[in-house]
Write a protein that holds these residues in place. Structure first.
Motif, PDB file in Angstrom:
ATOM      1  N   PRO A 114       7.342  -0.134  -1.070  1.00  0.00           N
ATOM      2  CA  PRO A 114       7.309  -0.366   0.321  1.00  0.00           C
ATOM      3  C   PRO A 114       6.426  -0.984   1.514  1.00  0.00           C
ATOM      4  CG  PRO A 114       5.882   1.819   0.182  1.00  0.00           C
ATOM      5  CD  PRO A 114       6.860   0.951  -1.546  1.00  0.00           C
ATOM      6  N   ASP A 115       5.779  -1.356   0.178  1.00  0.00           N
ATOM      7  CA  ASP A 115       4.512  -2.588   0.582  1.00  0.00           C
ATOM      8  C   ASP A 115       5.344  -4.130   0.559  1.00  0.00           C
ATOM      9  OD1 ASP A 115       2.379  -0.923   0.646  1.00  0.00           O
ATOM     10  OD2 ASP A 115       1.081  -0.768  -1.039  1.00  0.00           O
ATOM     11  N   TYR A 381       7.157   1.303   7.671  1.00  0.00           N
ATOM     12  CA  TYR A 381       6.461  -0.174   6.869  1.00  0.00           C
ATOM     13  C   TYR A 381       6.692  -1.274   7.253  1.00  0.00           C
ATOM     14  CZ  TYR A 381       3.677   2.871   3.359  1.00  0.00           C
ATOM     15  OH  TYR A 381       3.478   3.586   2.613  1.00  0.00           O
ATOM     16  N   THR A 396       2.255   9.687   5.239  1.00  0.00           N
ATOM     17  CA  THR A 396       3.648   9.440   4.330  1.00  0.00           C
ATOM     18  C   THR A 396       3.701  10.900   4.400  1.00  0.00           C
ATOM     19  OG1 THR A 396       3.402   8.799   2.249  1.00  0.00           O
ATOM     20  CG2 THR A 396       4.183   7.550   4.331  1.00  0.00           C
TER      21      THR A 396
END
Length: 424
Positions: A114-115, A381, A396
């Motif tokens: 997700p980053d 995100y 989350t």
């Protein structure tokens, strides 16, 4: 939070979706193992027909059926790129239809890297110029307020006062909300302030009594409409589909008026003699989460921002490679290139939370449910990753859908700030 929490409880027959990793967060190249079990009164159930549906960004879909057994059924999915992976399991009735009974459907999601998710759009070159112009338009209307005191619950009498508030605003409609404050004499510049915004829909503002004996609490409705009316009244208002109105032009977008009202609400709170001049909290869920991000991005006096499952994030998501779902409300499909979609894309880009996030200086708490099919977790995100601040936090939950109860850490922080006289 742990995965494997039933999507719906309180039912004899229970379908439970889970993952092999509690966090629901994986790396590209990992195998995501979705699992499904079926129980009745806590015991495994054999022979029930279950439908499964697997999907991920890029258009992949796989579905079929299986018979429940004593062991959970596993479905491995390769995480081939950063993005969203979702599984849904549902009991089938005798006629082959999906059961609508509580507990007989369960959904769980996962994110890979997700980053690494980034928005799929370019920031308009004149983004700041446009919003500075909106602020000038707003400043042409004086901050003139009308307050009408309304009742409070018996246990709060003598502790809290509440007012039905209207504040003049540009854009054709006033700020409309409920203002709650401590009762009795209040020392000047002594109170922190919280301003909260509503999710999508048409209804009255709420009275934010919690903490109102220690600070200034204001919740405004998105539309500048009257508060405290019947459900029939709000249903009768001609506001259906408001989120799509004027989407072809940044100046006719319905949300331009919403932004002006939230900015005016902040101006009003800051004009109060009781405000301490240092603590200004904004928060909201879904559409309200978007408003919180807009507010924090446009007003440098905001010190704490809480945006839960925010809408209007990554509005060009379908332009990503691979394509992913755009944030609510899904204005256009970038894969269908034509003059109309190009026009809409240009207009709505001025309202994408990502570009406001780049300007936020306040401590920020965001939240995403990995089973949220309203405001996809990838869109949340993608905006979170645009925050340039060090003090940013993401809550989350793999099994949560569109859920306003997420982000407890953010609201605990807000309560701590109010109770202890902190800035953020």
């Amino acid at each position: 939070m742990l995965s494997g929490v039933p999507f719906l409880l309180a039912a004899e027959l229970q379908v439970t979706a889970s993952l092999d990793r509690d966090s629901g967060i994986y790396k590209t190249g990992d195998t995501i193992l979705f699992k499904a079990s079926v129980t009745e009164n806590g015991n495994p159930v054999k022979g029930r027909k279950i439908k499964y549906h697997l999907s991920h960004d890029g258009g992949f879909k796989e579905e079929g059926t299986f018979d429940s057994g004593e062991e959970s059924r596993s479905f491995p999915v390769k995480a081939r790129f950063p993005g969203w992976y979702l599984a849904t399991f549902s009991v089938l009735e005798q006629d082959g239809s999906v059961s609508k009974k509580k507990g007989e459907s369960s959904r769980i999601g996962a994110l890979a890297d997700p980053d690494r998710l980034r928005i799929a759009d370019r920031e308009p070159a004149d983004f700041d110029v446009f919003w500075d112009g909106v602020k000038r338009e707003l400043s042409a209307v004086p901050v003139k307020a009308r307050r009408e005191e309304v009742s409070v619950p018996e246990h709060l009498k003598g502790k809290v006062r509440c007012f039905d508030l209207k504040v003049d605003c540009a854009g054709g409609m006033p700020v409309s909300g409920y203002l709650c404050m401590p009762a009795g004499r209040i020392a000047p510049k002594s109170l922190p302030a919280q301003v909260c915004f509503q999710g999508a829909g048409v209804w009255s503002s709420n009275k934010m009594f919690d903490g109102a004996d220690r600070g200034i609490n204001l919740e405004i409705n998105a539309h500048g409409i009257a508060n405290g009316r019947s459900r029939a009244y709000y249903d009768s208002l001609p506001l259906g589909g408001y989120m799509f109105r004027g989407k072809e032009d940044r100046n006719t977008m319905y949300y331009k008026g919403v932004v002006m009202r939230l900015l005016r609400a902040l101006e009003y709170v800051k004009s109060l003699a009781e405000w301490n001049g240092k603590t200004l909290i904004v928060g909201g869920f879904s559409q309200g989460g978007a408003q919180a991000l807009w507010a924090a991005g446009l007003d440098p006096d905001v010190t704490l921002c809480i945006a839960t499952c925010p809408a209007l994030c990554d509005l060009a998501g379908t332009a990503a490679k691979p394509a992913r779902r755009s944030g609510w409300p899904g204005y256009y499909d970038a894969r269908r290139k034509n003059a109309e979609t190009d026009k809409i894309a240009r207009a709505v880009s001025y309202y994408d939370c990502a570009f406001f996030a780049r300007r936020i200086k306040a401590k920020t708490y965001m939240a995403a449910g990995f089973a949220d099919e309203v405001c996809p977790p990838t869109s949340v995100y993608a905006v979170f990753n645009e925050l340039k601040i060090r003090r940013k936090y993401m809550e989350t939950d793999p099994s949560s859908g569109h859920n306003g109860r997420l982000n407890p850490r953010g609201w605990r922080r807000a309560a701590f700030v109010v109770n202890n006289g902190r800035k953020n």
